[in-house]
Design a protein around this motif. Structure first.
Motif, PDB file in Angstrom:
ATOM      1  N   GLN A   1       0.847  -1.189   0.000  1.00 17.44           N
ATOM      2  CA  GLN A   1       0.000   0.000   0.000  1.00 17.44           C
ATOM      3  C   GLN A   1       0.882   1.237   0.000  1.00 17.44           C
ATOM      4  OE1 GLN A   1      -2.964  -1.585   3.309  1.00 17.44           O
ATOM      5  NE2 GLN A   1      -3.774   0.256   2.340  1.00 17.44           N
ATOM      6  N   GLN A   2       0.584   2.157  -0.923  1.00 18.27           N
ATOM      7  CA  GLN A   2       1.372   3.384  -1.002  1.00 18.27           C
ATOM      8  C   GLN A   2       0.804   4.471  -0.094  1.00 18.27           C
ATOM      9  OE1 GLN A   2       2.000   4.663  -5.013  1.00 18.27           O
ATOM     10  NE2 GLN A   2       3.859   5.762  -4.509  1.00 18.27           N
ATOM     11  N   ARG A   3      -0.491   4.390   0.195  1.00 21.18           N
ATOM     12  CA  ARG A   3      -1.156   5.403   1.012  1.00 21.18           C
ATOM     13  C   ARG A   3      -2.027   4.697   2.046  1.00 21.18           C
ATOM     14  NH1 ARG A   3      -3.487  10.922  -0.015  1.00 21.18           N
ATOM     15  NH2 ARG A   3      -5.376  11.093   1.247  1.00 21.18           N
ATOM     16  N   ILE A   4      -1.908   5.121   3.299  1.00 22.34           N
ATOM     17  CA  ILE A   4      -2.686   4.536   4.390  1.00 22.34           C
ATOM     18  C   ILE A   4      -3.433   5.661   5.100  1.00 22.34           C
ATOM     19  CG2 ILE A   4      -2.597   3.240   6.543  1.00 22.34           C
ATOM     20  CD1 ILE A   4      -0.006   1.958   5.510  1.00 22.34           C
ATOM     21  N   ASP A   5      -4.775   5.623   5.017  1.00 21.99           N
ATOM     22  CA  ASP A   5      -5.629   6.625   5.671  1.00 21.99           C
ATOM     23  C   ASP A   5      -6.253   6.018   6.913  1.00 21.99           C
ATOM     24  OD1 ASP A   5      -5.503   8.831   3.689  1.00 21.99           O
ATOM     25  OD2 ASP A   5      -6.451   7.357   2.367  1.00 21.99           O
ATOM     26  N   ARG A   6      -6.390   6.865   7.941  1.00 22.16           N
ATOM     27  CA  ARG A   6      -6.999   6.377   9.179  1.00 22.16           C
ATOM     28  C   ARG A   6      -7.747   7.528   9.858  1.00 22.16           C
ATOM     29  NH1 ARG A   6      -2.917   3.314  12.716  1.00 22.16           N
ATOM     30  NH2 ARG A   6      -3.217   1.799  11.047  1.00 22.16           N
TER      31      ARG A   6
END
Length: 868
Positions: A586-591
């Motif tokens: 995963q290049q982008r991890i949103d939380r």
């Protein structure tokens, strides 16, 4: 106030109105208890309603002075069987001595008394039946006491002594210093306080070493900090979260000298007004602040010797004049530090026995400068700038012997030398503050903060494999370049007011964090350096947290009830430059998540000496920013450190019962349950390599019983004993069918003794013992201990002092541990040069009158504490 000493009322009046309240100890006793509920009333009206029942009255002698007197002295004519006693106390020049004390004493017991007015006159009534064997004692500051015998009264029932001359003391009083009977460890508003300035052995050390002396606090060999046997304690400095966490928290604390620290406060049950971080509680390190009008300077210089010779130095100043207050401090620790550690592990039927000689050559500097300006009695503004710096090199030399477990024969040796040729850390924070406070109990506090953290590291690492006959089979050289840049900004607002005969606290906070991490790993060859793309990457992280809280407390009879709720919303984005297997491609991890944090407490004060409190709170530990960074750092070719972008916060529920007797006996029992238990673990990679990685493993249960007891067996001997008995249960899952259910009961015992010796010397013996205990996920530590000896002598009219401390005299503070999972087992050992000889000199210069210092907290209380 409900059933409080009347003296507390006088203190409150002085604080809120500006009046100075003067009284005699013979007239006002600290055992006089009163109850009062006053809001927006004149001072005289409040005093008249309270003093009448105590046979007292108040007299306003000037625009800023109130004198408390016996009501009986206001009556001019004596009643039957009473004598009216009058006179005037004067000095050698015939001038009246104001506020002198007149005590009527019978067989050493005070039976009546009064004080003189501004012109030295006094007048009061006394029972004629109490004239036998009674004398009158006259005292005043700066004069010799005088004893008067009762004379036959006049027929009118009046006994007038006329002018009574007091002779001055032969010694001139240069200054007045009020000292309380402050213990090394005491209770303050439900929190345990370790008064550092009262401990000799605490001097000449740094803040990290001080934490290990505080009740219930443990500092492991990896510098992790636990409270009552549980990890996850948040560290604050003057009410503000530190700008670093984990290893860097320890480095920051090492830059702070003990001579600039007043106390360490243990907050086991933080309320809703505190940020929700810290599942084990909060440790607040309070620095010394001057309360002197004028100039105040403190200088400390020290030498430490263990393995290497080091110098610690700090200087602080404070200048108050009229409405302006300027202050600042500088401290440094210069010299090398030695660490010896290693690990013997068995993995896939082979042993890897390593030992490391670690020399830290970094110098550490801490500094701060600030100013406060009092606009008027209600409004204050201020600015504070903090800076911390670490710079210098370091070398680790690790030797690992490798062979089959079955024969214990060494087949080959890995020698890895890490040359940290370039290391530098800079931490800045600027805080602007506005505070409004009126006499009606309303306060408004606004903080705006901006902070930066920059870290650069260059490491040249060699890895050489040799056979038992010294034949080189492999020789590799690597260079790693790491850079971290973090910007933090926050603003918070806190408002307090009286409401429904209680106190309401409420506030808002918004913070944002931007982090950039750049890691480059290169293989050094003869003609060039080749970048390894699998171990090089860039990681950026942004997070915004919005929070609001309210807290209400009210006194109902002997109960103080308190309840509050804090809500926090967090939104974060993690971005990789290149896709990594570690990040799950995963290049982008949103939380994004929202949490509610309730707080409830009840305190029952059965009497002035006995109190019992119960509390419940919900807390959170968010991951350090670097722990979310999915980079892999090479320690040597067999061991790595790795971040975890999927790391989740851990949530704890905590209950506490605490009993206090006279602040000398403190007994507490706490229970906490932690879900998504987060900890750094050591795991295997293949057949020969290991990795240290933070993970969420399961849940943890923690039960603790604590005792703090202060005693004074003899006038020259004081001791404080503290003990913690705790039990941990870790129910965790390492994956791949590797589940553990671990239980361990452990104890921590501490004893501090102070002795007043002849010729003005003061001695101290402090000792700590830790039993076998469970730390982290599955690491069991063997017992260890430490005994320190200290000696102090003050001179130059107590403005200077010299201290010598011999710490860890038996070299018992060593860390030996064992952990296993599946077929992987590792025995770790380590020793930091805790056995030291420390010599320190302190000199203080001050002038002026004492005033209360101003304290404030920062908006970056939580976010900056997550920098690793």
């Amino acid at each position: 106030m409900e059933r409080k000493p009347i003296i507390e009322l006088f203190k409150a009046i002085q604080l809120q109105s500006g009046y100075s309240v003067v009284y005699s100890d013979e007239v006002v006793s600290d055992t006089m208890m009163i109850s009062v509920n006053a809001r927006n009333l004149p001072v005289t009206q409040v005093l008249d309603s309270i003093l009448a029942s105590k046979n007292l009255f108040s007299q306003t002698l000037s625009p800023s002075l109130i004198v408390i007197r016996n009501r009986i002295s206001a009556l001019e004519k004596p009643k039957d069987n009473q004598l009216l006693i009058s006179g005037r106390i004067v000095d050698g020049e015939g001038n009246g001595v104001p506020f002198a004390t007149i005590s009527v004493v019978e067989r050493g017991v005070l039976i009546n008394g009064n004080i003189t007015d501004e012109q030295g006159y006094f007048k009061f009534r006394h029972d004629l039946k109490q004239l036998h064997n009674a004398t009158i004692k006259l005292t005043s500051l700066g004069y010799q006491a005088k004893i008067l015998e009762f004379l036959p009264p006049q027929p009118s029932g009046v006994l007038d002594f006329g002018n009574i001359k007091l002779n001055p003391e032969s010694k001139t009083l240069q200054s007045v210093q009020i000292k309380g009977n402050q213990r090394v460890i005491e209770m303050n508003e439900g929190n345990i306080v370790f008064n550092v300035s009262k401990s000799i052995n605490a001097q000449g050390s740094n803040a990290l070493e001080l934490l290990a002396r505080a009740p219930g606090v443990s500092v492991a060999s990896d510098n992790s900090i636990s409270l009552n046997g549980k990890a996850g304690a948040s560290v604050l400095i003057d009410g503000k979260m530190t700008y670093l966490s984990n290893t860097e928290v320890a480095e920051l604390l090492k830059t702070m000298s003990s001579s600039n620290i007043r106390s360490i406060e243990i907050i086991n049950s933080p309320g809703a007004k505190y940020d929700a971080a810290g599942s084990a509680g909060i440790i607040n390190v309070k620095t010394l602040k001057s309360a002197v009008d004028g100039l105040n300077v403190s200088l400390t210089s020290g030498l430490n010797y263990g393995v290497y010779l080091r110098n610690n130095q700090d200087i602080s100043f404070n200048y108050r004049k009229n409405r302006l207050n300027l202050y600042g401090a500088y401290s440094h620790f210069i010299g090398y530090y030695s660490y010896l550690y290693g690990g013997d592990r068995v993995q896939e039927g082979r042993f890897f026995n390593s030992s490391t000689d670690d020399v830290d050559k970094r110098n550490k500097i801490g500094s701060r400068v600030g100013a406060d300006f009092l606009i008027n009695k209600k409004n204050t503004i201020g600015v504070l700038l903090n800076g911390n710096f670490l710079f210098g090199g370091g070398i680790t030399d690790t030797r690992t012997e490798i062979g089959p477990e079955s024969t214990s024969t060494v087949e080959q040796v890995l020698t890895a030398v890490n040359d940290y040729y370039a290391q530098g850390t800079q931490r800045f924070n600027i805080n602007a503050n506005y505070k409004y406070e009126d006499t009606l109990g309303r306060t408004l506090n606004i903080d705006a903060d901006y902070g930066t953290f920059t870290k650069r590291a260059g490491n040249l690492q060699s890895n050489r494999y040799t056979l038992i006959d010294n034949t080189v089979t492999s020789d590799n050289l690597y260079r790693s370049l790491n850079g971290i840049d973090i910007n933090l900004a926050a603003v918070k607002l806190d408002y307090t007011t009286n409401l429904w005969k209680g106190k309401l606290e409420t506030g808002l906070k918004y913070s944002m964090v931007s982090s950039s991490n750049d890691s480059r790993f290169l293989e050094v060859q003869q003609t060039s350096e080749i970048l390894d793309p699998s171990r090089s990457n860039k990681f950026s992280f942004q997070e915004r947290i919005s929070s609001a809280y309210f807290n209400y407390k009210k006194q109902i009879s002997k109960w103080q009830l308190q309840g509050g709720l804090r809500v926090e919303y967090s939104a974060s984005i993690g971005q990789l430059e290149e896709i990594s297997k570690v990040s799950g491609n995963q290049q982008r991890i949103d939380r994004n998540y929202t949490n509610l944090f309730p707080f409830l407490s009840a305190n029952f004060k059965a009497s002035p000496l006995h109190s019992l409190s119960l509390s419940y709170s919900k807390r959170i530990d968010r991951p350090a920013y670097q722990n979310l960074n999915p980079f892999i750092y090479l320690l040597d070719e067999l061991s790595f450190w790795q971040g975890n972008p999927f790391l989740k916060p851990q949530i704890s529920h905590r209950g506490l019962i605490q009993y206090v007797y006279d602040s000398s006996t403190i007994i507490g029992m706490s229970y906490s349950y932690t879900d998504d238990f987060s900890v750094e673990v050591t795991d295997t990679i293949g057949v020969s390599k290991i990795v240290m990685v933070p993970r969420n493993l399961g849940h943890q249960k923690h039960l603790a019983l604590t005792l703090t007891q202060s005693l004074k067996p003899l006038a020259w001997w004081e001791l404080t004993f503290n003990a913690t008995l705790f039990r941990l249960n870790n129910k965790i899952d390492f994956g791949n069918e590797r589940k553990l259910d671990l239980n361990q009961t452990a104890a921590r015992l501490g004893l501090q003794q102070t002795f007043k010796l002849p010729e003005g010397f003061v001695g101290e013996i402090s000792s700590v013992y830790n039993s076998k205990r469970l730390v982290g996920a599955n690491q069991f530590f063997e017992p260890n201990s430490q005994i320190d000896l200290g000696l102090q002598r003050s001179f130059l009219n107590k403005t200077a002092s010299l201290r010598i401390v011999y710490s860890d005299i038996f070299k018992g503070n060593q860390s030996n541990s064992f952990q296993s999972i599946g077929g992987f087992r590792i025995w770790n050992y380590g020793y930091f040069e805790s056995r030291q000889l420390r010599l320190s000199f302190n000199y203080k210069f001050s002038t002026g009158n004492s005033k209360g210092p101003r304290t404030r907290t920062s908006a970056l209380e939580n976010e900056s504490g997550r920098i690793k």
